[in-house]
Design a protein around this motif. Structure first.
Motif, mmCIF file in Angstrom:
data_model
loop_
_atom_site.group_PDB
_atom_site.id
_atom_site.type_symbol
_atom_site.label_atom_id
_atom_site.label_comp_id
_atom_site.label_asym_id
_atom_site.label_seq_id
_atom_site.Cartn_x
_atom_site.Cartn_y
_atom_site.Cartn_z
ATOM 1 N N CYS A 113 25.909 16.834 -22.187
ATOM 2 C CA CYS A 113 25.136 16.536 -23.433
ATOM 3 C C CYS A 113 23.526 16.670 -23.007
ATOM 4 O O CYS A 113 22.940 17.453 -23.645
ATOM 5 C CB CYS A 113 25.362 15.055 -23.901
ATOM 6 S SG CYS A 113 26.702 15.095 -24.940
ATOM 7 N N ASP A 148 24.824 19.028 -26.040
ATOM 8 C CA ASP A 148 23.874 18.639 -27.380
ATOM 9 C C ASP A 148 22.890 19.461 -27.633
ATOM 10 O O ASP A 148 21.981 19.952 -26.969
ATOM 11 C CB ASP A 148 23.062 17.496 -26.955
ATOM 12 C CG ASP A 148 23.882 16.218 -26.984
ATOM 13 O OD1 ASP A 148 24.840 16.085 -27.772
ATOM 14 O OD2 ASP A 148 23.390 15.159 -26.717
ATOM 15 N N SER A 174 25.247 18.540 -32.494
ATOM 16 C CA SER A 174 25.792 18.713 -31.038
ATOM 17 C C SER A 174 27.170 19.532 -31.264
ATOM 18 O O SER A 174 27.568 19.731 -32.390
ATOM 19 C CB SER A 174 26.176 17.177 -30.680
ATOM 20 O OG SER A 174 26.784 17.122 -29.529
#
Ligand SMILES: *Cc1c(COP(=O)(O)O)cnc(C)c1O
Length: 370
Positions: free
Chosen positions: A320, A352, A364
């Protein structure tokens, strides 16, 4: 009751011989057997749990865990004892008040709108109110003083994002026939990110509302896979203690037991031996971060991948934060190690787009090998 029956003796004997003899004895025997089986299964279940616990956490770790659990229970009881309880409540409400004064603005000039206005607002009033909300006293993220919360690519990009958003304000991606352009965008974004992470042919993915949802979906899919393929009813996952809090949410939401694994210095990567010890037939997912949120350190994904493929257990890589940076380190000439789908054991990745992909917050991706 002998003697009280009116049945002829001859009959009584045969009947009672049949009833009291074989069939009720058989029944007693069956109940006994059943009880023994239930007890045996109970014993088997708990000794298996105890052994797995000992294997996973070692003698000392098991002892420490038990000690902590007992202490926590006793402390909980203590906090609920008369006299103590009122003290606790007083301190809790003080803490809440303190938080409120910090987070909820008050004083002259602050109006709280708690019900719908009697008369509808004009556009002018709405804009003025929004301006006031944006200007409220806050941590100055605009000057770059907030780390790990705001990712933006400058004013020009924000303007473009706002305009793009405006074109699809009412679009609902659940109706791809009504909004074919939105479906096309999602498919292409996913395809681009899959390519970035070297996904093999047949890989897939979706966009979500943020890293948290991407991680939740990866955990849910691992749980369902283990249930449908191996009948796992008491799912467990193994998480580095530096892993994002979204994994613990997934544990709560989806009933997956979370084993936290230490990340000792000086490397602060997840302890692989501890991960290996904790793996058992209930394990539905291993996790590694690339990098993690607290330290920005990348776990040893290569070794995690080996552990995962050896036992045929899914491995999620939380990228992420790494998003659009880590996949480009190699190209930019930095020393890197593999962390993506090129490692056979990696089965899902969260990335993300709203971080270093500089898409607006609320976007995301989660990618799956198959
Ligand atoms: C930001 C982040 C998440 C969660 O993302 P949100 O979009 O804030 O829900 C998960 N893991 C890591 C490592 C992150 O940095």
């Amino acid at each position: 009751m002998p003697g009280s029956s009116r049945m002829p003796i001859s009959l009584r004997n045969t009947l009672s011989a049949k009833k009291g003899g074989s069939s009720s004895q058989l029944l007693a025997l069956n109940i006994d057997l059943f009880r023994n089986i239930v007890f045996f299964l109970f014993l088997l279940r708990w000794s298996r749990k105890a052994l797995l616990k000992l294997k996973g956490r070692g003698v000392f770790g098991t002892f420490a865990d038990t000690y902590i659990a007992v202490r926590r229970t006793l402390y909980g009881l203590f906090l609920r004892a008369p006299g103590v309880r009122s003290q606790v409540q007083k301190q809790v409400s003080e803490a809440i008040t303190k938080l409120q004064t910090k987070l909820v603005p008050s004083g002259p000039g602050v109006v709280r709108y708690l019900t719908l206005p009697k008369d509808g607002w004009s556009e002018e009033i709405v804009l003025k109110e929004l301006e006031a909300l944006a200007e409220m006293d806050h941590t100055r993220w605009e000057d770059g003083y907030v780390s790990g919360a705001v990712y933006h690519g400058g004013d020009a990009l924000m303007k473009l994002q706002t305009e793009a958003f405006g074109k699809f304000t009412v679009a609902n991606p659940i109706h791809p026939d009504v909004f074919p352009g939105v479906r096309k965008m999602e498919a292409e974004v996913v395809s681009m990110v899959l390519a970035m992470f070297n996904a093999p042919a047949g890989a897939a993915g979706v966009t979500t509302s943020g890293g948290t949802e991407s991680i939740l979906m990866a955990c849910l899919s691992a749980r369902q896979k283990a249930y449908s393929e191996r009948g796992v009813r008491e799912p467990e996952m193994i998480l580095p203690e530096t892993g994002h809090t979204a994994f613990r949410k997934a544990g709560n939401y989806f009933g997956i037991k979370v084993h936290l694994v230490a990340c000792p210095g000086p490397a602060y990567q997840v302890d692989l031996k501890a991960v290996s010890r904790l793996m058992n037939s209930n394990t539905v997912l291993l996790v590694g971060s690339a990098p993690n949120f607290p330290h920005g350190i990348i776990d040893d994904i290569t070794s995690l991948s080996k552990l995962a493929s050896k036992r045929n257990i899914p491995l999620h890589v939380d990228c992420c934060l790494g998003s659009f940076l880590v996949p480009f380190l190699e190209k930019a000439g930095f020393e890197t190690e593999l962390f993506d789908f090129r490692l056979k054991g990696v089965t899902s990745i969260s990335c993300d787009t709203h971080k270093y992909g500089f898409a607006p917050k609320g976007n995301s991706t989660v990618l799956y090998r198959t």
